[in-house]
Design a protein around this motif. Structure first.
Motif, short mmCIF file in Angstrom:
data_model
loop_
_atom_site.label_atom_id
_atom_site.label_comp_id
_atom_site.label_asym_id
_atom_site.label_seq_id
_atom_site.Cartn_x
_atom_site.Cartn_y
_atom_site.Cartn_z
N UNK A 57 8.38 -13.13 1.53
CA UNK A 57 9.40 -11.90 2.02
C UNK A 57 9.89 -11.14 0.58
N UNK A 58 9.74 -11.68 -0.52
CA UNK A 58 10.04 -11.21 -1.73
C UNK A 58 8.84 -10.45 -2.77
N UNK A 59 7.51 -10.51 -2.06
CA UNK A 59 6.51 -9.91 -2.52
C UNK A 59 6.64 -8.50 -2.44
N UNK A 60 6.38 -7.63 -3.33
CA UNK A 60 6.40 -6.31 -3.41
C UNK A 60 4.98 -5.82 -3.69
N UNK A 61 4.30 -5.40 -2.66
CA UNK A 61 2.93 -4.76 -2.60
C UNK A 61 2.85 -3.40 -2.57
N UNK A 62 1.61 -3.08 -3.60
CA UNK A 62 1.25 -1.77 -4.18
C UNK A 62 -0.35 -1.75 -3.82
N UNK A 63 -0.60 -0.76 -2.84
CA UNK A 63 -2.22 -0.27 -2.88
C UNK A 63 -2.46 1.13 -3.08
N UNK A 64 -3.58 1.17 -4.02
CA UNK A 64 -4.03 2.55 -4.35
C UNK A 64 -5.36 2.80 -4.16
N UNK A 65 -5.93 3.81 -3.87
CA UNK A 65 -7.19 4.18 -3.63
C UNK A 65 -7.64 4.96 -5.04
N UNK A 66 -8.71 4.43 -5.42
CA UNK A 66 -9.14 4.75 -6.81
C UNK A 66 -9.91 5.78 -6.67
N UNK A 67 -10.18 6.76 -7.76
CA UNK A 67 -11.28 8.01 -7.71
C UNK A 67 -12.36 7.47 -7.97
N UNK A 68 -13.58 8.05 -7.74
CA UNK A 68 -14.79 7.78 -8.05
C UNK A 68 -15.21 7.48 -9.39
N UNK A 69 -14.46 8.27 -10.14
CA UNK A 69 -14.68 8.16 -11.77
C UNK A 69 -13.81 6.83 -12.59
N UNK A 70 -13.01 6.14 -11.45
CA UNK A 70 -12.42 5.18 -12.29
C UNK A 70 -13.01 4.17 -12.93
#
Length: 180
Positions: free
Chosen positions: A57-70
């Protein structure tokens, strides 16, 4: 002038938190301590975690799509620098013999953030892997409150095309909205 004007109040606060010793008339430096008290907010979250025997319940999730050049190696080094800079991200919550929680900060050599790369081939497998990560139940006495995963999404039809996503899941005991 604020510090000078409130000197007695500041010393009283430091004494209450066992950071100042009037006997020796010095302030205890962080490096002199083996462990640290939990803040009131951390104490509340830790108590709830203990009561519920672990929770997501106390997890803070973040999701990001990375660019092709990452560049994933540079990204990993960046996270390593962040974890080295912010002690709370390499902190364990232990319990003393009286049942009180306290913090133990691992030094840089004791803790290295592990970033796994997970290969997925379709949207469903990506969602399943993300769901596992988002719902991870931290054992705050044994693991630090941050997890980072990279997901390599390989197009089944075109093996040469791939996308990368990164998930960062931080326990609320170490992170909040202001931290973003």
């Amino acid at each position: 002038s604020f510090i000078k004007h409130n000197k007695d109040k500041i010393f009283e606060c430091l004494k209450l938190n066992n950071i100042y010793s009037g006997d020796y008339d010095y302030i205890i430096l962080k490096s002199d301590l083996d462990c640290y008290f939990l803040s009131f907010a951390q104490e509340r979250l830790w108590f709830i975690e203990q009561y519920e025997d672990g929770s997501n319940a106390y997890n803070i999730p973040m999701l990001f799509k990375l660019s092709d050049t990452a560049e994933l190696d540079i990204l990993a080094k960046s996270f390593d620098s962040i974890v080295k800079r912010h002690e709370i991200l390499r902190t364990l919550i232990k319990q003393d013999h009286e049942g009180n929680g306290y913090q133990v900060v691992l030094n840089d050599q004791q803790y290295q953030l592990q970033i796994q790369t997970i290969q997925v081939t379709n949207q469903l497998s990506l969602e399943q892997e993300l769901n596992k990560e988002i719902n991870h139940i931290y054992d705050l006495s044994e693991e630090c409150p941050i997890r980072v995963q990279v997901y390599k999404f390989i197009n089944e039809k075109h093996q040469t095309e791939s996308l990368h996503y990164i998930s960062i899941v931080i326990h609320h005991i170490a992170f909040d909205g202001w931290s973003i």
